[in-house]
Design a protein around this motif. Structure first.
Motif, short mmCIF file in Angstrom:
data_model
loop_
_atom_site.label_atom_id
_atom_site.label_comp_id
_atom_site.label_asym_id
_atom_site.label_seq_id
_atom_site.Cartn_x
_atom_site.Cartn_y
_atom_site.Cartn_z
N ASP A 12 24.04 15.59 -89.14
CA ASP A 12 24.65 14.27 -88.91
C ASP A 12 24.09 13.62 -87.64
O ASP A 12 23.85 12.41 -87.62
CB ASP A 12 26.17 14.41 -88.79
CG ASP A 12 26.86 14.70 -90.12
OD1 ASP A 12 26.18 14.55 -91.16
OD2 ASP A 12 28.04 15.07 -90.10
N ALA A 13 23.87 14.42 -86.60
CA ALA A 13 23.33 13.88 -85.36
C ALA A 13 21.94 13.29 -85.59
O ALA A 13 21.61 12.22 -85.07
CB ALA A 13 23.26 14.98 -84.30
N ALA A 14 21.13 13.98 -86.38
CA ALA A 14 19.78 13.50 -86.66
C ALA A 14 19.82 12.23 -87.51
O ALA A 14 19.11 11.26 -87.23
CB ALA A 14 18.97 14.58 -87.38
N ARG A 15 20.66 12.20 -88.53
CA ARG A 15 20.73 11.03 -89.43
C ARG A 15 21.26 9.80 -88.71
O ARG A 15 20.85 8.68 -88.99
CB ARG A 15 21.60 11.34 -90.64
CG ARG A 15 20.95 12.28 -91.65
CD ARG A 15 21.71 12.32 -92.96
NE ARG A 15 23.08 12.76 -92.79
CZ ARG A 15 24.16 12.07 -93.13
NH1 ARG A 15 24.01 10.85 -93.63
NH2 ARG A 15 25.37 12.55 -92.96
N GLU A 16 22.16 10.03 -87.76
CA GLU A 16 22.78 8.91 -87.03
C GLU A 16 22.07 8.60 -85.71
O GLU A 16 22.50 7.69 -85.00
CB GLU A 16 24.25 9.24 -86.77
CG GLU A 16 25.07 9.42 -88.05
CD GLU A 16 26.42 10.06 -87.79
OE1 GLU A 16 26.80 10.17 -86.60
OE2 GLU A 16 27.08 10.46 -88.77
N ALA A 17 21.00 9.35 -85.39
CA ALA A 17 20.28 9.18 -84.12
C ALA A 17 21.27 9.19 -82.95
O ALA A 17 21.29 8.29 -82.11
CB ALA A 17 19.44 7.91 -84.13
N ARG A 18 22.06 10.25 -82.92
CA ARG A 18 23.14 10.35 -81.93
C ARG A 18 23.06 11.71 -81.23
O ARG A 18 23.08 12.74 -81.88
CB ARG A 18 24.48 10.20 -82.65
CG ARG A 18 25.72 10.47 -81.82
CD ARG A 18 26.98 10.23 -82.65
NE ARG A 18 26.94 10.93 -83.94
CZ ARG A 18 27.32 12.19 -84.12
NH1 ARG A 18 27.71 12.92 -83.09
NH2 ARG A 18 27.28 12.73 -85.34
N ASP A 93 13.81 3.51 -83.78
CA ASP A 93 15.26 3.42 -83.99
C ASP A 93 15.83 4.68 -84.64
O ASP A 93 17.02 4.96 -84.47
CB ASP A 93 15.60 2.21 -84.87
CG ASP A 93 15.48 0.90 -84.12
OD1 ASP A 93 15.54 0.92 -82.88
OD2 ASP A 93 15.30 -0.15 -84.77
N ARG A 94 15.01 5.41 -85.37
CA ARG A 94 15.55 6.58 -86.07
C ARG A 94 15.54 7.84 -85.21
O ARG A 94 15.93 8.91 -85.66
CB ARG A 94 14.79 6.83 -87.37
CG ARG A 94 13.37 7.28 -87.25
CD ARG A 94 12.75 7.37 -88.65
NE ARG A 94 11.43 7.99 -88.66
CZ ARG A 94 11.21 9.29 -88.81
NH1 ARG A 94 12.22 10.12 -88.93
NH2 ARG A 94 9.98 9.76 -88.84
N PHE A 95 15.10 7.69 -83.94
CA PHE A 95 15.08 8.82 -83.01
C PHE A 95 16.08 8.60 -81.88
O PHE A 95 16.57 7.50 -81.66
CB PHE A 95 13.69 9.00 -82.43
CG PHE A 95 12.61 9.16 -83.46
CD1 PHE A 95 12.56 10.27 -84.29
CD2 PHE A 95 11.63 8.19 -83.63
CE1 PHE A 95 11.57 10.42 -85.25
CE2 PHE A 95 10.63 8.32 -84.58
CZ PHE A 95 10.60 9.43 -85.39
N GLU A 249 -3.81 7.99 -84.61
CA GLU A 249 -3.14 7.02 -83.76
C GLU A 249 -1.94 6.40 -84.48
O GLU A 249 -1.82 6.46 -85.70
CB GLU A 249 -4.12 5.92 -83.34
CG GLU A 249 -4.74 5.17 -84.51
CD GLU A 249 -5.90 4.29 -84.05
OE1 GLU A 249 -5.84 3.73 -82.96
OE2 GLU A 249 -6.87 4.18 -84.83
N PHE A 250 -1.07 5.80 -83.69
CA PHE A 250 0.05 5.03 -84.23
C PHE A 250 0.55 4.09 -83.13
O PHE A 250 0.17 4.21 -81.97
CB PHE A 250 1.18 5.92 -84.75
CG PHE A 250 1.87 6.76 -83.71
CD1 PHE A 250 3.00 6.31 -83.04
CD2 PHE A 250 1.42 8.05 -83.41
CE1 PHE A 250 3.65 7.09 -82.10
CE2 PHE A 250 2.06 8.84 -82.46
CZ PHE A 250 3.17 8.36 -81.80
N THR A 251 1.37 3.13 -83.52
CA THR A 251 2.03 2.25 -82.55
C THR A 251 3.54 2.48 -82.65
O THR A 251 4.04 3.04 -83.62
CB THR A 251 1.71 0.77 -82.83
OG1 THR A 251 2.10 0.44 -84.17
CG2 THR A 251 0.23 0.50 -82.65
N THR A 252 4.26 2.04 -81.63
CA THR A 252 5.71 2.23 -81.62
C THR A 252 6.41 0.88 -81.59
O THR A 252 5.92 -0.08 -80.99
CB THR A 252 6.17 3.05 -80.41
OG1 THR A 252 5.79 2.40 -79.20
CG2 THR A 252 5.55 4.44 -80.43
N ARG A 253 7.57 0.82 -82.22
CA ARG A 253 8.36 -0.40 -82.22
C ARG A 253 9.84 -0.02 -82.31
O ARG A 253 10.19 1.10 -82.65
CB ARG A 253 7.99 -1.29 -83.40
CG ARG A 253 8.33 -0.69 -84.76
CD ARG A 253 7.88 -1.56 -85.90
NE ARG A 253 8.21 -0.94 -87.19
CZ ARG A 253 7.79 -1.40 -88.37
NH1 ARG A 253 7.00 -2.46 -88.41
NH2 ARG A 253 8.15 -0.80 -89.48
#
Length: 256
Positions: A12-18, A93-95, A249-253
């Motif tokens: 639940d903590a992972a799914r809710e990013a909490r 946002d998901r982290f 590589e990647f970018t973050t948003r």
């Protein structure tokens, strides 16, 4: 320790990013239970439709083992929803408090269902690629015991994989650069990964055999971090270059 309750707590903590309190704060538990919680948490994700695609190794550097006071590796599972596209934006946002580490990723061409020797390892590999793992402890302040981090799937949260290559010969001590917006933030060597990242195949085979599971052909093996992790913030261009292997590589948003 109630295994299913702990698995639901972390899932639940992972799914809710909490961020949540460490499990061990209220109830100390052994490493055997930590892996049971990890597996139960992954089972919850599989029940929602996620698919396991491989494993990740942790504590593959001697310095990290000494820091954590352990003498063996830890490991966790990778699922298809963790995969991010090379060169594409990663939504933070998901982290909770994400960090990134440069790694080498392998893909297998044969089932691994028993402990392998170093000589056998090559025959089980299809390719290698430069990669980065996004780690994101579900615990408050990114603080945890050994048992806590194992239960939390070894903090694994995402991975980005670059182009695949059959060039294994230069991996023992290849230079590693991780850059944020073109600026070097971590410099190291693949030699920091067990002295040679190919040893991760041997270690992974022992770990899964001890757990009485098998890795099917086509599985990913994330070999472990080549440098320290770096905190991620929105608006970054993140690049990892491994000498002789390539770059990813990647970018973050962030939307929120």
């Amino acid at each position: 320790m109630n295994i299913e309750h702990a698995a639901r707590y972390l899932d639940d903590a992972a799914r809710e990013a909490r961020a949540v309190e460490q499990l061990s704060t209220s109830t100390p538990f052994p490493i055997e239970d930590a892996y049971r919680i990890q597996r139960a948490s992954i089972a919850r994700r599989e029940a929602r439709g996620e698919r396991t695609i491989g494993v990740k190794l942790g504590f593959t550097s001697r310095a990290k083992m000494i820091q954590m006071g352990v003498d063996s590796l830890i490991w966790g599972w990778l699922t298809d929803t963790m995969l991010e596209e090379d060169g594409a934006p990663v939504d933070l946002d998901r982290f909770i408090h994400p960090r990134v580490e440069p790694e080498v990723c392998f893909v297998t061409k044969r089932d691994i269902d028993r402990p392998l020797t170093a000589l056998e390892a090559y025959a089980y590999l299809e390719a290698a690629a430069p990669a980065m793992e996004i780690i994101d402890s579900r615990y408050e302040a990114f603080r945890f015991t050994l048992e806590d981090v194992i239960a939390d799937n070894c903090s694994s949260a995402g991975l980005v994989i670059g182009p695949w290559s059959r060039r294994f010969d230069g991996l023992r001590n290849a230079g590693v650069l991780m850059r944020f917006d073109g600026r070097d933030v971590q410099i190291g060597s693949t030699g920091a990964i067990l002295g040679d990242p190919l040893r991760s195949i041997v270690q992974a085979s022992r770990l899964v055999a001890n757990a009485e599971v098998a890795l099917p052909a086509g599985s990913l093996i994330m070999a472990g971090a080549a440098t320290a992790a770096q905190a991620l913030t929105p608006g970054l261009h993140v690049q990892c270059v491994i000498g002789g292997l390539g770059q990813v590589e990647f970018t973050t948003r962030r939307h929120g």
